[in-house]
Design a protein around this motif. Structure first.
Motif, PDB file in Angstrom:
ATOM      1  N   ARG A  20       0.819  -1.203   0.000  1.00 16.92           N
ATOM      2  CA  ARG A  20       0.000   0.000   0.000  1.00 16.92           C
ATOM      3  C   ARG A  20       0.857   1.259   0.000  1.00 16.92           C
ATOM      4  O   ARG A  20       0.845   2.043  -0.914  1.00 16.92           O
ATOM      5  N   GLY A  21       1.604   1.400   1.088  1.00 15.53           N
ATOM      6  CA  GLY A  21       2.416   2.607   1.173  1.00 15.53           C
ATOM      7  C   GLY A  21       3.574   2.542   0.203  1.00 15.53           C
ATOM      8  O   GLY A  21       3.973   1.479  -0.265  1.00 15.53           O
ATOM      9  N   ARG A  22       4.123   3.700  -0.139  1.00 17.29           N
ATOM     10  CA  ARG A  22       5.322   3.734  -0.954  1.00 17.29           C
ATOM     11  C   ARG A  22       6.484   4.027  -0.041  1.00 17.29           C
ATOM     12  O   ARG A  22       6.394   4.873   0.832  1.00 17.29           O
ATOM     13  N   LEU A  23       7.548   3.318  -0.269  1.00 15.42           N
ATOM     14  CA  LEU A  23       8.699   3.529   0.587  1.00 15.42           C
ATOM     15  C   LEU A  23       9.647   4.506  -0.072  1.00 15.42           C
ATOM     16  O   LEU A  23       9.963   4.400  -1.248  1.00 15.42           O
ATOM     17  N   CYS A  35      11.452   5.414   4.755  1.00 18.56           N
ATOM     18  CA  CYS A  35      10.206   5.804   5.393  1.00 18.56           C
ATOM     19  C   CYS A  35       9.092   5.775   4.369  1.00 18.56           C
ATOM     20  O   CYS A  35       9.324   5.771   3.166  1.00 18.56           O
ATOM     21  N   GLU A  36       7.907   5.729   4.887  1.00 18.66           N
ATOM     22  CA  GLU A  36       6.752   5.757   4.018  1.00 18.66           C
ATOM     23  C   GLU A  36       6.618   7.177   3.490  1.00 18.66           C
ATOM     24  O   GLU A  36       6.768   8.126   4.242  1.00 18.66           O
ATOM     25  N   ALA A  37       6.365   7.312   2.212  1.00 15.50           N
ATOM     26  CA  ALA A  37       6.343   8.659   1.664  1.00 15.50           C
ATOM     27  C   ALA A  37       5.410   8.732   0.471  1.00 15.50           C
ATOM     28  O   ALA A  37       4.980   7.726  -0.060  1.00 15.50           O
ATOM     29  N   ALA A  38       5.113   9.955   0.098  1.00 17.95           N
ATOM     30  CA  ALA A  38       4.318  10.163  -1.103  1.00 17.95           C
ATOM     31  C   ALA A  38       5.168  10.945  -2.080  1.00 17.95           C
ATOM     32  O   ALA A  38       5.957  11.798  -1.684  1.00 17.95           O
ATOM     33  N   ILE A  66      10.444   6.937  10.470  1.00 19.66           N
ATOM     34  CA  ILE A  66      11.647   6.860   9.649  1.00 19.66           C
ATOM     35  C   ILE A  66      12.486   5.732  10.212  1.00 19.66           C
ATOM     36  O   ILE A  66      12.726   5.667  11.426  1.00 19.66           O
ATOM     37  N   HIS A  67      12.891   4.838   9.373  1.00 21.08           N
ATOM     38  CA  HIS A  67      13.668   3.697   9.840  1.00 21.08           C
ATOM     39  C   HIS A  67      15.109   3.836   9.383  1.00 21.08           C
ATOM     40  O   HIS A  67      15.364   4.158   8.233  1.00 21.08           O
ATOM     41  N   VAL A  68      16.008   3.594  10.296  1.00 19.38           N
ATOM     42  CA  VAL A  68      17.426   3.627   9.948  1.00 19.38           C
ATOM     43  C   VAL A  68      17.878   2.191   9.748  1.00 19.38           C
ATOM     44  O   VAL A  68      17.778   1.364  10.653  1.00 19.38           O
ATOM     45  N   LEU A  69      18.328   1.881   8.547  1.00 19.25           N
ATOM     46  CA  LEU A  69      18.738   0.519   8.243  1.00 19.25           C
ATOM     47  C   LEU A  69      20.240   0.435   8.097  1.00 19.25           C
ATOM     48  O   LEU A  69      20.873   1.343   7.567  1.00 19.25           O
ATOM     49  N   ARG A  70      20.776  -0.681   8.565  1.00 19.98           N
ATOM     50  CA  ARG A  70      22.207  -0.886   8.424  1.00 19.98           C
ATOM     51  C   ARG A  70      22.455  -2.143   7.630  1.00 19.98           C
ATOM     52  O   ARG A  70      21.651  -3.056   7.622  1.00 19.98           O
TER      53      ARG A  70
END
Lengths: 663, 362
Positions: A20-23, A35-38, A66-70
């Motif tokens: 559904r959401g766009r990342l 993060c989910e964004a438009a 907002i997710h910080v990925l490593r």
């Protein structure tokens, strides 16, 4: 290298509804933001509509996270620091190792390096094991135990690779190495052995024969015979049988590592021994004792008899080595692959499919080095293992040039990945530098791209990064770091620091700007800050005209302070006549001349005074058009005062010079 | 990849852009709530919002950081037809004590007559320059001649692209052999077969940007575009987000072979094309060494692409929402939880051999 069809690794991001959401995402050095964004225009031809319907309404997705990925999880495990740190030293040592060594000494050296790597893994494993035992937190315990099993798998693979690829043991010796390998890594049964041996009466223990079997399966004949002797004393009825079996075990021909006997001699002895075992089995010597009978069958290399002890071997590779020990003690490296495959098939019996570890070991037995490395990099959660192992194998000249993307070879490819991972860590990045240094093709560019992203949080850290760049003549990075630091210092009004950084950056424009700030501050406050720095500019003063002026002007103040008036006067005049001082500053300089003019003795000579007067007239003439000067009373008074002082000084100078000449 | 932390963004509306600063110690977010927020990473790795202010009178599409050589500078662009440049002020006020920073608007760039869809600072070797593009099909390049005075920006170039622009990307190469270059993407979706990616190059002789190439094969709307870091190569790599992900190489032909005065001609190859997102792709961007490309699309996934030694590109990772709410109010330190879950899968594997997969594509 054929491609492995591996599914891409899936990472789940909490909170975002799938589909559904766009990342939205962004790369950072070592981390990634998601993060989910438009996006403007997304899903609708008119961006306005999308935005409007969510701008005020509550039905918008609300507050996203907002997710910080490593990327490299293991790099951030503090428990593995030791592994990274100590292996770094071994790696650097290997790169510097004497290229001239050849033949045996070269091999011995490489085997030594390999063993060092393994002992680092072992040490790390032991630490981790201790931590697992001592922690009370079940989650931590799990984490440590997991690491222990990963490290132990790595050591197992490395050890096998060492035997097959680095040591390159010949027929006969090969099996001895493999036996050691199995003994070292099959520790599941150690507890059982300990329990039986420590019991009061081992031969009465229910697991007694299991332990004898374990010793036989691992080829530990001395240990097995020791136990048998206990059985013989405790059980007089089987004494004769024990004696015979003991004798067979004792006679079993073994190729010692230091032994000089040839393979043919060995094979002859082996045949004799085999026939003897066969005889005892056939004449029913052990018929009354199924335990001893099965041991005799094992000695004869009976596959079924060995397979019955599956639980005592726990792994197919133990089965393989036991099988080889009693059937093909002089196995050649090239033959390994056939025995390995059949052992795996027999052991798993079609019930279980091989695990990643199994396929890796199998690839090693098949001498498919590339396959080993590839499988390892898929199965392991860090690049440490593949990078270091590949580098070692490359030093063994085992990797024929296997071109990767952009022409880089596999060793470099893996080292680059590993070092890039190190750079995502706040302190381990320093190890990464040496790895990049030893990647001839892309190491330099990678280092440039990574090192400029190291956060320059303190001056100390900046100096550390700077030193690394300077040692490698990375001029652009040196300049950029200094510029960033200069900018930062200037923003925080630390002029001295800003100036010294811009001198290091050789940034003339910035040095000019900061010099102006110094001069402006001086005009406002009547004193200089950061005297140490300005007094010790030395040749770096020449970086910019304004900086030269700043330095010279400060020198003037110093001379004046030291009462070296005539030198001070000369310098002051020179600053104007040589056009070192900016015009805007001339009035200040001329005013600075006043106290010199008021001294008891004459300091400015007549000629110098004429020069001063000319400077003043140049200045006022230049400003004539500018009505401001005339309007400004204070300025006018100043000019008048200066003219008066010059005239008086001129008079005194003429008198003095005239008198001197006359005398 | 694993989620190390989750941070509540606290915007009152949809987020349109998140942006790391050069060193990855700060980030900026912008949203339809017309504000920009700046976040700082503390010593222990936590992120704190240190500034939040209204920047525009419309949705803010993009926010981007200037190189730290120019100080702490942000640019934003908005539906309100403007782009703006912001600078952080170091004050001795109470702000600092409260852990807040203060940002002031240095300039508003008002030349566009329509929504400004993208803003990007030029590579630092070109000085303090930025480019904007807008829905009216114009790319504008501004320069701050005095880096200490960010309130003065002069419009240096106006490039008319004829098509509504959605995205721009500067070529990051600092090699003397390469002239400044900018790629422009268009999301024009009227049925036509015009190239939706155009490449403009600066001509030293005319001192103007001129169209060097157009990617004729890209005729569907383009949403994002990104040059890869150069790594000292002679050619350029460009990623395009359209109805699929595409990767092009642009190899400059030798000057003497090019006809028109000074303009470089390129040999263009498409080296990869992926429709794994199943529909529109919205963003593409490269990691700092240009070895991994990430893309996000309508399937709700971020996909990671990596090339092997044969120039074969392949998906090596997927980031996907799990649909579950982010639990707890404090979202820092999810690290341990994710490790825990890795464990269970581990213990299922015989011999306790290997943990999570690590994708190395050789």
């Amino acid at each position: 290298m054929e491609e492995l069809d591996v599914e891409p690794a899936l990472t789940l991001v909490p909170g975002v509804a799938p589909g559904r959401g766009r990342l939205h995402f962004q790369w950072g050095p070592g981390e990634m933001l998601v993060c989910e964004a438009a996006f403007p225009g997304a899903g609708n031809s008119a961006p306005l509509v999308l935005i409007n319907c969510t701008r005020h309404g509550e039905k918008g997705p609300g507050c996203p996270y907002i997710h910080v990925l490593r990327k490299d999880q293991d790099i951030h495990l503090h428990t593995l620091r030791k592994l990274f740190n100590e292996s770094h030293g071994i790696f650097v040592g290997l790169q510097r190792s004497d290229e001239e060594l050849s033949g045996k000494s070269k091999k011995a050296q490489l085997v030594g390096v390999s063993k060092n790597y393994r002992s680092v893994i072992r040490a790390c494993m032991e630490d981790m094991h201790q931590m697992a035992i001592s922690t009370r937190d079940p989650a931590l315990h799990n984490q440590y135990s997991t690491q222990v099993s990963i490290l132990s798998a790595m050591e197992l693979i490395w050890n096998l690779c060492e035997i097959l690829f680095v040591e390159v043991a010949p027929a006969g010796h090969l099996l001895l190495h493999l036996l050691d390998w199995v003994r070292l890594h099959v520790c599941d049964v150690d507890n059982m052995v300990r329990e039986v041996l420590s019991s009061e009466n081992p031969s009465k223990h229910e697991l007694f024969w299991n332990v004898v079997d374990i010793f036989v399966l691992q080829g530990r004949m001395e240990d097995a015979r020791h136990l048998l002797s206990k059985e013989a004393t405790a059980n007089p009825t089987s004494k004769g049988m024990c004696k015979i079996l003991d004798d067979l075990m004792k006679k079993m021909p073994v190729l010692g590592l230091g032994n000089t006997q040839t393979l043919t001699e060995m094979e002859l002895k082996w045949q004799h021994w085999h026939e003897e075992c066969q005889r005892y089995l056939q004449d029913g010597t052990f018929a009354s004792n199924p335990h001893m009978e099965s041991i005799c069958k094992i000695l004869l290399g009976d596959e079924n008899a060995i397979l019955e002890k599956k639980e005592l071997m726990t792994t197919w590779y133990h089965f393989l080595v036991t099988h080889l020990l009693y059937s093909h003690p002089a196995v050649k490296p090239v033959e390994l692959r056939f025995y390995a495959q059949s052992s795996l098939d027999q052991f798993l019996g079609g019930e279980n499919s091989p695990e990643p570890l199994d396929t890796i070991l199998m690839a090693a037995f098949e001498f498919e080095i590339h396959q080993v490395i590839k499988e390892c990099s898929i199965a392991l959660s860090n690049w440490w293992f593949v990078a270091h192992l590949t580098d070692l194998l490359d030093h063994c000249k085992l990797l024929q040039s296997h071109n990767l993307y952009f022409g880089s070879n596999m060793r470099e490819f893996l080292l680059l990945e590993y070092a890039s991972g190190l750079f995502s860590h706040h302190s381990l990045w320093q190890l990464g530098v040496d790895y990049f240094d030893h990647c001839s093709e892309y190491g330099r560019v990678y280092l440039e791209l990574h090192i400029e992203r190291i956060p320059l949080t303190t001056e100390q850290k900046a100096l550390k990064v700077l030193r690394i760049c300077e040692q490698r003549q990375m001029h652009e990075q040196v300049r950029s770091i200094c510029k960033i630091m200069a900018m930062k210092a200037l923003r925080n009004n630390r002029l001295g620091s800003a100036l010294s950084w811009s001198i290091r950056a050789k940034d003339a424009a910035f040095a000019t700007l900061i010099s102006d700030r110094f001069l402006k501050d001086y005009c406002e406050r009547g004193s200089f800050s950061d005297l140490d720095l300005i007094d010790n500019l030395g040749p770096s003063m020449l970086l910019s005209d304004r900086l030269t002026f700043l330095g010279k002007y400060r020198e003037f103040h110093r001379l004046y302070g030291e009462k070296r008036f005539s030198e001070a006067a000369k310098l002051l005049l020179m600053l104007m006549t040589a056009h070192i001082a900016p015009c805007s500053f001339w009035m200040t300089l001329l005013t600075d001349a006043l106290p010199l003019l008021e001294q008891k003795e004459v300091i400015f000579s007549a000629e110098q005074t004429y020069e001063l007067m000319r400077c003043l007239e140049d200045l006022t003439a230049g400003k004539l058009d500018n009505q401001k000067l005339q309007d400004d009373d204070i300025e006018t008074t100043k000019v008048e005062m200066l003219r008066l002082a010059f005239a008086r000084n001129l008079a005194r100078a003429i008198v003095k010079e005239g008198t001197l000449e006359g005398s | 990849m694993f989620v190390a932390r989750s941070i509540a963004a606290d915007h009152r509306d949809l987020i349109h852009d998140v942006s790391f600063d050069f060193h990855g110690r700060r980030m900026a977010t912008c949203s339809s709530d017309q504000s920009v927020k700046v976040w700082d990473k503390s010593e222990n790795g936590d992120w704190h919002c240190t500034a939040s202010w209204k920047t525009h009178s419309g949705s803010v599409w993009r926010v981007t950081w200037a190189h730290p050589e120019f100080g702490q500078v942000l640019a934003s662009c908005s539906f309100d037809r403007t782009a703006a440049v912001w600078e952080e002020i170091v004050g001795e006020s109470n702000d600092k004590l409260r852990g807040q920073s203060h940002w002031v608007k240095r300039t508003t760039l008002v030349d566009s007559r329509t929504s400004v869809t993208d803003v990007k600072f030029a590579p630092k070797h070109m000085g303090l320059m930025l480019a904007t593009c807008s829905a009216d099909g114009v790319v504008r390049i501004y320069e701050a001649p005095d880096v200490m005075n960010l309130s003065q920006w002069s419009l240096q170039h106006e490039i008319s692209c004829k098509l509504s622009c959605s995205c721009i990307s500067w070529n990051p190469s600092s090699s003397r052999a390469h002239s400044p270059m900018i790629a422009v993407g268009s999301d024009d979706n009227s049925p036509n077969i015009l190239a939706k990616v155009q490449i403009y190059e600066y001509n030293e002789n005319t001192r103007k940007y001129a169209k060097a190439e157009a990617l004729m094969t890209v005729t569907d709307p383009v949403h994002d575009i990104a040059f890869a870091p150069n790594l000292g190569r002679s050619f350029h790599i460009l990623a395009v987000a359209t109805k699929d992900v595409r990767i092009f190489t642009l190899k400059p032909l030798r000057k003497e072979l090019t006809s028109s005065g000074g303009l470089t001609k390129f040999e263009i190859h498409i080296v990869a094309q992926f429709d794994n997102h199943n529909s529109q792709v919205w963003r593409v961007s490269w990691n700092i060494t240009g070895t991994v490309l990430a893309s996000s699309g309508d399937d709700g996934c971020v996909r990671l692409w990596k090339a092997n030694y044969m120039d074969n590109w392949k998906c090596t990772g997927i980031l996907k929402g799990n649909g579950s709410p982010v639990n707890g109010s404090s979202q820092q330190g999810i690290f341990n939880a994710s490790l825990g879950s890795a464990n269970t899968s581990f213990q299922n594997s015989l011999n306790g051999s290997f943990a999570g997969r690590h994708n190395c594509y050789l």
